[in-house]
Design a protein around this motif. Structure first.
Motif, short mmCIF file in Angstrom:
data_model
loop_
_atom_site.label_atom_id
_atom_site.label_comp_id
_atom_site.label_asym_id
_atom_site.label_seq_id
_atom_site.Cartn_x
_atom_site.Cartn_y
_atom_site.Cartn_z
N MET A 49 5.39 0.05 -5.31
CA MET A 49 4.96 1.02 -4.30
C MET A 49 3.73 0.51 -3.57
O MET A 49 2.69 0.28 -4.17
N TRP A 64 2.04 8.01 -11.31
CA TRP A 64 3.24 7.26 -10.93
C TRP A 64 4.01 6.69 -12.11
O TRP A 64 5.23 6.52 -12.05
N SER A 114 3.21 -0.73 -16.37
CA SER A 114 2.79 -0.27 -15.05
C SER A 114 1.35 -0.66 -14.79
O SER A 114 0.50 -0.54 -15.68
N LEU A 164 -3.53 7.51 -9.27
CA LEU A 164 -2.22 7.07 -8.79
C LEU A 164 -1.40 6.46 -9.92
O LEU A 164 -0.21 6.77 -10.08
N LEU A 167 2.96 13.82 -5.71
CA LEU A 167 2.78 12.85 -6.78
C LEU A 167 1.66 13.27 -7.73
O LEU A 167 1.79 13.11 -8.95
N THR A 168 0.58 13.83 -7.21
CA THR A 168 -0.64 14.02 -7.99
C THR A 168 -1.01 15.47 -8.27
O THR A 168 -1.98 15.73 -9.00
N TYR A 222 1.69 12.35 -1.31
CA TYR A 222 0.56 12.21 -2.23
C TYR A 222 0.34 13.50 -3.02
O TYR A 222 0.09 13.46 -4.23
#
Length: 218
Positions: free
Chosen positions: A165, A13, A139, A9, A210-211, A207
């Motif tokens: 998030m 991200w 981050s 993640l 994003l990945t 998800y």
């Protein structure tokens, strides 16, 4: 160390749109640094790792990757690294140990990766404040219950949240993790939410989007 959802993640991200130099603090076997190398054109991607076995594995993984000429791992703790390095970084990432309970498992590697005593949040944020460039970002991913205290502590080091998030495993689950992005500039924080699965092994569109660049199949 196994590849965990938290690391995936965080790597997926993290915003690297303006990154010419990246630092991964506590890289483990190098997964997040490799993800950032895959999705960025940054010429410098440094990582630090204190555990000897993990360090050796990260070096092997870096050298075996298509981005080996841009990746470098230092065998050092954060305090040692700060003393030796004068460069500042546009992006700093860290998937920190965050279990505050001091319970030894008998496996030092596992304890270092999981327990906060090996890299307390104040030491992490102090280090980040010394290594981040003027317009850089930091981050991280931490337990949701630690969010407010972490944000307050970051403000002491003049680091302020710009994106947040909240992550939960499924629609009925509680929020367990929070991804946080910090900058040196105070501004309104963008609030986001992510649910990983619709049901067991059935991933949400958010998800997947994003990945998906980092999995062979979903």
């Amino acid at each position: 160390m196994k590849i965990g959802t938290d690391g995936v993640l965080l790597g997926a991200w993290t915003d690297i749109s303006n990154a010419e130099s990246i630092l991964d603090i506590g890289t483990g076997t190098g997964v997040i640094a490799l993800m950032l190398a895959q999705k960025s054109c940054a010429e410098v991607i440094d990582a630090i790792e204190i555990d000897s076995d993990a360090y050796e594995q990260s070096v092997e993984n870096f050298e075996s990757s298509p981005w080996g000429n841009r990746l470098y791992c230092y065998h050092a703790g954060l305090d040692e690294f700060i003393e030796e390095v004068e460069d500042l970084y546009d992006v700093i990432v860290c998937n920190p140990p965050f279990y505050t309970e001091n319970v030894a498992s008998g496996d030092l590697q596992r304890d270092q990766a999981r327990q906060n005593e090996f890299l307390p949040f104040n030491e992490l944020l102090d280090g980040v404040s010394k290594l981040i460039s003027e317009n850089g970002i930091f981050s991280t991913i931490i337990p949701f219950k630690e969010r407010d205290g972490f944000i307050q502590l970051a403000a002491y080091y003049k680091l302020f949240p710009s994106r947040c998030m909240h992550v939960k495993g499924n629609p009925s689950a509680e929020v367990k993790r929070v991804l946080l992005e910090f900058t040196r500039q105070e501004k309104e924080c963008e609030m986001l939410n992510l649910t990983i699965e619709k049901e067991r092994h059935v991933y949400t569109v958010d998800y997947i989007n994003l990945t998906k660049d980092f999995y062979l199949k979903m």
